[in-house]
Write a protein that holds these residues in place. Sequence first.
Motif, PDB file in Angstrom:
ATOM      1  N   LYS A 230      68.287  64.663  44.029  1.00 15.91           N
ATOM      2  CA  LYS A 230      69.395  64.604  43.074  1.00 15.91           C
ATOM      3  C   LYS A 230      69.121  65.486  41.856  1.00 15.91           C
ATOM      4  O   LYS A 230      69.999  66.221  41.395  1.00 15.91           O
ATOM      5  CB  LYS A 230      69.629  63.156  42.636  1.00 15.91           C
ATOM      6  N   ALA A 231      67.892  65.409  41.317  1.00 17.73           N
ATOM      7  CA  ALA A 231      67.556  66.160  40.103  1.00 17.73           C
ATOM      8  C   ALA A 231      67.544  67.664  40.358  1.00 17.73           C
ATOM      9  O   ALA A 231      68.126  68.446  39.582  1.00 17.73           O
ATOM     10  CB  ALA A 231      66.209  65.699  39.567  1.00 17.73           C
ATOM     11  N   PHE A 232      66.899  68.091  41.440  1.00 13.64           N
ATOM     12  CA  PHE A 232      66.839  69.525  41.739  1.00 13.64           C
ATOM     13  C   PHE A 232      68.219  70.055  42.120  1.00 13.64           C
ATOM     14  O   PHE A 232      68.570  71.187  41.773  1.00 13.64           O
ATOM     15  CB  PHE A 232      65.830  69.797  42.859  1.00 13.64           C
ATOM     16  N   HIS A 233      68.994  69.240  42.809  1.00 15.43           N
ATOM     17  CA  HIS A 233      70.338  69.675  43.212  1.00 15.43           C
ATOM     18  C   HIS A 233      71.237  69.809  41.984  1.00 15.43           C
ATOM     19  O   HIS A 233      72.015  70.769  41.870  1.00 15.43           O
ATOM     20  CB  HIS A 233      70.933  68.679  44.204  1.00 15.43           C
ATOM     21  N   SER A 234      71.115  68.872  41.050  1.00 13.83           N
ATOM     22  CA  SER A 234      71.904  68.926  39.828  1.00 13.83           C
ATOM     23  C   SER A 234      71.562  70.169  39.007  1.00 13.83           C
ATOM     24  O   SER A 234      72.450  70.808  38.426  1.00 13.83           O
ATOM     25  CB  SER A 234      71.653  67.662  38.997  1.00 13.83           C
ATOM     26  N   ALA A 235      70.272  70.518  38.976  1.00 18.52           N
ATOM     27  CA  ALA A 235      69.825  71.654  38.166  1.00 18.52           C
ATOM     28  C   ALA A 235      70.114  72.997  38.815  1.00 18.52           C
ATOM     29  O   ALA A 235      70.455  73.964  38.124  1.00 18.52           O
ATOM     30  CB  ALA A 235      68.326  71.526  37.885  1.00 18.52           C
ATOM     31  N   LEU A 236      69.982  73.060  40.145  1.00 17.06           N
ATOM     32  CA  LEU A 236      69.976  74.363  40.809  1.00 17.06           C
ATOM     33  C   LEU A 236      71.056  74.560  41.860  1.00 17.06           C
ATOM     34  O   LEU A 236      71.303  75.695  42.274  1.00 17.06           O
ATOM     35  CB  LEU A 236      68.602  74.593  41.473  1.00 17.06           C
ATOM     36  N   GLY A 237      71.670  73.473  42.311  1.00 14.02           N
ATOM     37  CA  GLY A 237      72.613  73.616  43.416  1.00 14.02           C
ATOM     38  C   GLY A 237      71.886  73.955  44.705  1.00 14.02           C
ATOM     39  O   GLY A 237      72.005  75.058  45.241  1.00 14.02           O
ATOM     40  N   LEU A 238      71.095  73.025  45.206  1.00 18.88           N
ATOM     41  CA  LEU A 238      70.318  73.255  46.427  1.00 18.88           C
ATOM     42  C   LEU A 238      71.237  73.589  47.594  1.00 18.88           C
ATOM     43  O   LEU A 238      72.326  73.038  47.721  1.00 18.88           O
ATOM     44  CB  LEU A 238      69.499  72.012  46.789  1.00 18.88           C
ATOM     45  N   THR A 239      70.783  74.491  48.437  1.00 21.09           N
ATOM     46  CA  THR A 239      71.517  74.769  49.674  1.00 21.09           C
ATOM     47  C   THR A 239      70.805  74.189  50.889  1.00 21.09           C
ATOM     48  O   THR A 239      71.415  74.044  51.949  1.00 21.09           O
ATOM     49  CB  THR A 239      71.701  76.278  49.881  1.00 21.09           C
ATOM     50  N   GLY A 240      69.509  73.877  50.738  1.00 20.86           N
ATOM     51  CA  GLY A 240      68.768  73.367  51.885  1.00 20.86           C
ATOM     52  C   GLY A 240      67.546  72.563  51.479  1.00 20.86           C
ATOM     53  O   GLY A 240      67.048  72.670  50.357  1.00 20.86           O
TER      54      GLY A 240
END
Length: 296
Positions: A230-240
């Motif tokens: 959740k934290a990394f996706h919120s910061a960076l917009g994870l694709t994978g």
Amino acid sequence: MFGLRTTLGSLFKSSKIDESWFDTLEESLIQSDVGIATTEQLISKLRRAAKSEKASSSEELKTLLIQEVDLLLKAIEPSPNPLFSNEKVNSPEIWLVVGVNGAGKTTTIGKLCWLFQSQGKSVLLAAGDTFRAAARNQLQEWGARNQVDVITQEGGDVAAVAHDAIHAAISRKNDILIIDTAGRLATQDNLMEELKKVKRVIGKALPGAPHHTLLVLDGNTGQNGLNQVKAFHSALGLTGIIVTKLDGTAKGGVICALAHTLQEVPKPAVLALGKGEGIADLVPFTAKQYSYELFN
């Protein structure tokens, strides 16, 4: 494959299906890091499916549960999977790799390097972990093992390393550039801000990049893994996401919790699973195969 296999495997050999059986199944799923909310949803759906299908044997219930898990995991199954494609990429294709310390990030990059090369693609690595000399050395060892160059700077800034590496990849006409970053906790705000800066610098150096932002997640982290994603996706917009250490000791259920808990659209897909230390021990994630292996 997973630590929960013995427990669940023996559970589905039982001939007596009653409330105690369902309680044991619920406990086993929770212990496997599936999570309370996800487990309750699966048990509820299993009960309804069993009633509508008039299923009474444990084997029938296992088939129904595998179907429910498969359906749940479809939400984070990549289609197509960019890691296991032989299609020509728009060179250079930039992969930014992030994660916490100890998740197996550098080892995973070595495996990715081998995987891309096996597809006939030329690869360049960037040692963006500028905090630890050991990390740079480890990446250089993987580079030497794969006969791939590594762009590095002594005590440099990770954004500067990424910038230089992109221009090097363009001039050398590399197909793939993989940028390593220092491990960091999602709660370290200053380090997460640094990652955001790195991503902005990459985008300025090559519009549209990074083409893939990949989180390496330790399969043993359990429910804490959800917070990381959740934290990394919120910061960076994870694709994978690549989930590591699923070679015998990991419980593995956290992937079910990810599929159930992540509300963002699009959700980052689980691209691959790390099942060993070998250079080829990276396998594609598919909902159907994973669901089957959880219970067989």
